[in-house]
Write a protein that holds these residues in place. Structure first.
Motif, PDB file in Angstrom:
ATOM      1  N   LYS A 167      -1.584  30.259  -9.938  1.00 41.57           N
ATOM      2  CA  LYS A 167      -0.362  30.858 -10.497  1.00 41.57           C
ATOM      3  C   LYS A 167       0.085  30.126 -11.766  1.00 41.57           C
ATOM      4  N   GLY A 168      -0.791  29.221 -12.257  1.00 39.31           N
ATOM      5  CA  GLY A 168      -0.484  28.560 -13.524  1.00 39.31           C
ATOM      6  C   GLY A 168       0.288  27.256 -13.409  1.00 39.31           C
ATOM      7  N   VAL A 169       0.437  26.738 -12.172  1.00 33.49           N
ATOM      8  CA  VAL A 169       1.166  25.474 -11.990  1.00 33.49           C
ATOM      9  C   VAL A 169       0.291  24.302 -12.446  1.00 33.49           C
ATOM     10  N   ASP A 170       0.920  23.300 -13.091  1.00 30.48           N
ATOM     11  CA  ASP A 170       0.204  22.107 -13.543  1.00 30.48           C
ATOM     12  C   ASP A 170       0.022  21.165 -12.343  1.00 30.48           C
ATOM     13  N   ILE A 171      -1.154  21.241 -11.713  1.00 32.07           N
ATOM     14  CA  ILE A 171      -1.433  20.484 -10.485  1.00 32.07           C
ATOM     15  C   ILE A 171      -1.474  18.978 -10.763  1.00 32.07           C
ATOM     16  N   LYS A 172      -1.985  18.595 -11.941  1.00 35.18           N
ATOM     17  CA  LYS A 172      -2.044  17.164 -12.277  1.00 35.18           C
ATOM     18  C   LYS A 172      -0.649  16.552 -12.274  1.00 35.18           C
ATOM     19  N   LYS A 173       0.328  17.316 -12.772  1.00 36.35           N
ATOM     20  CA  LYS A 173       1.721  16.836 -12.827  1.00 36.35           C
ATOM     21  C   LYS A 173       2.264  16.673 -11.405  1.00 36.35           C
ATOM     22  N   VAL A 174       1.976  17.640 -10.532  1.00 37.63           N
ATOM     23  CA  VAL A 174       2.443  17.554  -9.131  1.00 37.63           C
ATOM     24  C   VAL A 174       1.878  16.294  -8.481  1.00 37.63           C
ATOM     25  N   TRP A 175       0.552  16.071  -8.657  1.00 32.03           N
ATOM     26  CA  TRP A 175      -0.084  14.886  -8.057  1.00 32.03           C
ATOM     27  C   TRP A 175       0.502  13.603  -8.623  1.00 32.03           C
ATOM     28  N   SER A 176       0.718  13.580  -9.949  1.00 32.19           N
ATOM     29  CA  SER A 176       1.224  12.367 -10.582  1.00 32.19           C
ATOM     30  C   SER A 176       2.634  12.040 -10.061  1.00 32.19           C
ATOM     31  N   ASP A 177       3.456  13.080  -9.837  1.00 31.91           N
ATOM     32  CA  ASP A 177       4.806  12.870  -9.271  1.00 31.91           C
ATOM     33  C   ASP A 177       4.728  12.346  -7.834  1.00 31.91           C
ATOM     34  N   ILE A 178       3.754  12.865  -7.067  1.00 32.48           N
ATOM     35  CA  ILE A 178       3.599  12.425  -5.675  1.00 32.48           C
ATOM     36  C   ILE A 178       3.135  10.960  -5.634  1.00 32.48           C
ATOM     37  N   ILE A 179       2.187  10.614  -6.509  1.00 33.19           N
ATOM     38  CA  ILE A 179       1.683   9.225  -6.563  1.00 33.19           C
ATOM     39  C   ILE A 179       2.841   8.281  -6.908  1.00 33.19           C
ATOM     40  N   SER A 180       3.666   8.684  -7.865  1.00 29.71           N
ATOM     41  CA  SER A 180       4.809   7.873  -8.264  1.00 29.71           C
ATOM     42  C   SER A 180       5.767   7.671  -7.082  1.00 29.71           C
ATOM     43  N   LEU A 181       6.019   8.744  -6.353  1.00 36.90           N
ATOM     44  CA  LEU A 181       6.908   8.685  -5.178  1.00 36.90           C
ATOM     45  C   LEU A 181       6.351   7.707  -4.129  1.00 36.90           C
ATOM     46  N   VAL A 182       5.038   7.779  -3.873  1.00 33.54           N
ATOM     47  CA  VAL A 182       4.407   6.918  -2.866  1.00 33.54           C
ATOM     48  C   VAL A 182       4.489   5.448  -3.290  1.00 33.54           C
ATOM     49  N   ILE A 183       4.134   5.163  -4.554  1.00 31.10           N
ATOM     50  CA  ILE A 183       4.138   3.766  -5.020  1.00 31.10           C
ATOM     51  C   ILE A 183       5.552   3.183  -4.953  1.00 31.10           C
ATOM     52  N   LYS A 184       6.553   3.951  -5.415  1.00 34.76           N
ATOM     53  CA  LYS A 184       7.939   3.449  -5.398  1.00 34.76           C
ATOM     54  C   LYS A 184       8.401   3.179  -3.969  1.00 34.76           C
ATOM     55  N   THR A 185       8.019   4.054  -3.049  1.00 28.64           N
ATOM     56  CA  THR A 185       8.431   3.873  -1.647  1.00 28.64           C
ATOM     57  C   THR A 185       7.807   2.609  -1.062  1.00 28.64           C
ATOM     58  N   VAL A 186       6.507   2.414  -1.313  1.00 25.88           N
ATOM     59  CA  VAL A 186       5.831   1.230  -0.761  1.00 25.88           C
ATOM     60  C   VAL A 186       6.400  -0.045  -1.396  1.00 25.88           C
ATOM     61  N   ILE A 187       6.707   0.012  -2.692  1.00 27.86           N
ATOM     62  CA  ILE A 187       7.308  -1.160  -3.355  1.00 27.86           C
ATOM     63  C   ILE A 187       8.653  -1.507  -2.705  1.00 27.86           C
ATOM     64  N   ALA A 188       9.382  -0.489  -2.257  1.00 29.53           N
ATOM     65  CA  ALA A 188      10.670  -0.743  -1.582  1.00 29.53           C
ATOM     66  C   ALA A 188      10.463  -1.373  -0.199  1.00 29.53           C
ATOM     67  N   LEU A 189       9.326  -1.078   0.436  1.00 31.26           N
ATOM     68  CA  LEU A 189       9.058  -1.593   1.793  1.00 31.26           C
ATOM     69  C   LEU A 189       8.500  -3.009   1.794  1.00 31.26           C
ATOM     70  N   THR A 190       7.718  -3.359   0.739  1.00 30.08           N
ATOM     71  CA  THR A 190       6.903  -4.575   0.837  1.00 30.08           C
ATOM     72  C   THR A 190       7.672  -5.900   0.915  1.00 30.08           C
ATOM     73  N   PRO A 191       8.835  -6.090   0.238  1.00 27.78           N
ATOM     74  CA  PRO A 191       9.453  -7.414   0.312  1.00 27.78           C
ATOM     75  C   PRO A 191       9.728  -7.834   1.757  1.00 27.78           C
ATOM     76  N   GLU A 192      10.339  -6.940   2.528  1.00 26.41           N
ATOM     77  CA  GLU A 192      10.664  -7.276   3.913  1.00 26.41           C
ATOM     78  C   GLU A 192       9.392  -7.437   4.749  1.00 26.41           C
ATOM     79  N   LEU A 193       8.415  -6.542   4.496  1.00 22.66           N
ATOM     80  CA  LEU A 193       7.143  -6.640   5.224  1.00 22.66           C
ATOM     81  C   LEU A 193       6.493  -8.005   4.999  1.00 22.66           C
ATOM     82  N   LYS A 194       6.553  -8.483   3.749  1.00 24.64           N
ATOM     83  CA  LYS A 194       5.939  -9.777   3.418  1.00 24.64           C
ATOM     84  C   LYS A 194       6.556 -10.912   4.234  1.00 24.64           C
ATOM     85  N   VAL A 195       7.900 -10.883   4.344  1.00 23.07           N
ATOM     86  CA  VAL A 195       8.593 -11.952   5.062  1.00 23.07           C
ATOM     87  C   VAL A 195       8.207 -11.914   6.546  1.00 23.07           C
TER      88      VAL A 195
END
Length: 384
Positions: free
Chosen positions: A148-176
């Motif tokens: 339908k003409g959707v830019d799939i690369k953009k969707v994936w890039s937004d999802i990757i960004s969401l995943v990385i930011k979420t894991v970065i928020a989790l890791t400090p406490e996990l490390k301790v």
């Protein structure tokens, strides 16, 4: 909070979704329009819950709301390594979607995508195809959007960004927590975790994180009722396609003997360089006589996203650096409490003491912080 937002924007008419703490599989989730709803006031005392603003404009396919389950491998905390499975699951509601109104708030098959709820709907479609039915592969959804003409690369890039930011928020406490359970320098287990990310695409294709599951279901079959009260487990081809690949490739990436074998095979292959005619079967045999077990396996379905894209996200790792400092000055490995001596060393090493902040003032500061923290925390084990 709601009253404050409404005062500044009277046109805001939200719906809220209430999710009981410690619940799973859609159990006990309901929608409300008014925060003073009697159900909410009644249940919160006995069962705490998370209340989120409900997303009223999701992307629809075949007039149905759906969400995406993506599998994320946290391969290591230090250094941080994150992988995302290239395919996931899309779980569909079984009743055509309408924006929430007082008449349809209780229609769980319209608003909740949980597989464990929708399987009980008369409209649930079991399908052997990855791109039809009430559970499909995420790649089949992307294919359809792409047509339908959707830019799939953009969707994936937004999802990757969401995943990385979420894991970065989790890791400090996990490390301790991690260093208190597995002190550094001791030969011990290397830990990894497969996380289940539940993501909703909005109408404008922006991905929204609904929740992260620390223990995602890896079942690849479902129960089917053959006759009243008689059930049998039927394999789900969509589950099998996605989940088997995730587990197989997690084990390939985590295999502790892999590096050792690769080093051996490199040493073993060097003398072969001068031979012209080396058949494939020779190449797949390792020095110990065993065959290379990965030669017949498909390519890895897990894509590394961190540290690959680290430079775009390292600015967010401030709390992570704080956790590293905290661990460094704990003094005793395996604890979670920074004692007065550790606190003084931290102040001294980070050159925070000055004429205006004497060491005596630092000791008073430590006592003050400890007292405040202890009055805030309910569980005394968390003191410190």
């Amino acid at each position: 909070q709601v009253r404050m937002v409404k005062d500044s924007d009277p046109s805001w008419k939200p719906t809220f979704i209430v999710k009981p703490d410690g619940g799973c599989q859609g159990d006990g989730i309901y929608l409300i329009k008014d925060p003073s709803d009697i159900r909410l006031a009644g249940t919160l005392q006995s069962r705490p819950a998370v209340v989120q603003e409900y997303i009223c404009k999701p992307l629809l396919i075949d007039k149905l709301k759906f969400d995406i389950r993506l599998y994320v491998l946290l391969k290591s905390l230090d250094p941080l390594e994150i992988y995302i499975a290239k395919d996931g699951l899309s779980r569909f509601c079984t009743e055509p979607y309408q924006e929430p109104n007082p008449k349809n708030l209780h229609h769980v098959f319209m608003h909740l995508t949980n597989y464990s709820l929708n399987i009980h709907s008369g409209n649930f479609v079991h399908s052997d195809s990855a791109n039809t039915g009430s559970k499909r592969t995420f790649s089949s959804i992307l294919c359809r959007l792409s047509s339908k003409g959707v830019d799939i690369k953009k969707v994936w890039s937004d999802i990757i960004s969401l995943v990385i930011k979420t894991v970065i928020a989790l890791t400090p406490e996990l490390k301790v927590f991690y260093q208190s359970d597995i002190p550094a320098g001791k030969p011990g287990p290397t830990c990894f975790q497969i996380l289940g990310f539940d993501i909703l695409l909005m109408k404008n294709l922006k991905p929204i994180l609904l929740e992260v599951n620390a223990n995602p279901s890896m079942r690849i079959e479902h129960e089917q009722e053959l006759s009243p009260g008689v059930f049998e487990n039927v394999p789900s081809l969509v589950d099998e396609e996605v989940k088997v690949a995730v587990i197989r490739d997690t084990l390939r990436l985590m295999d502790p003997l892999k590096k050792k074998r690769e080093t051996q095979s490199q040493q073993f292959e060097k003398p072969l360089a001068g031979k012209e005619d080396t058949s494939e079967s020779d190449m797949a045999t390792a020095p110990d006589g065993s065959t290379n077990s990965e030669a017949h396996l498909p390519s890895i379905c897990l894509k590394q996203v961190f540290p690959k894209y680290a430079k775009h996200f390292n600015y967010l790792r401030l709390v992570d650096r704080m956790a590293n400092l905290f661990i460094r000055f704990l003094g005793i490995k395996g604890t979670m409490k920074l004692g007065p001596t550790g606190f003084r060393t931290f102040i001294r090493n980070c050159k925070l003491s000055s004429s205006s902040l004497s060491m005596a003032a630092v000791d008073i500061l430590y006592i003050d912080i400890t007292r405040r923290w202890n009055s805030m925390t309910l569980d005394q084990r968390d003191s410190g």
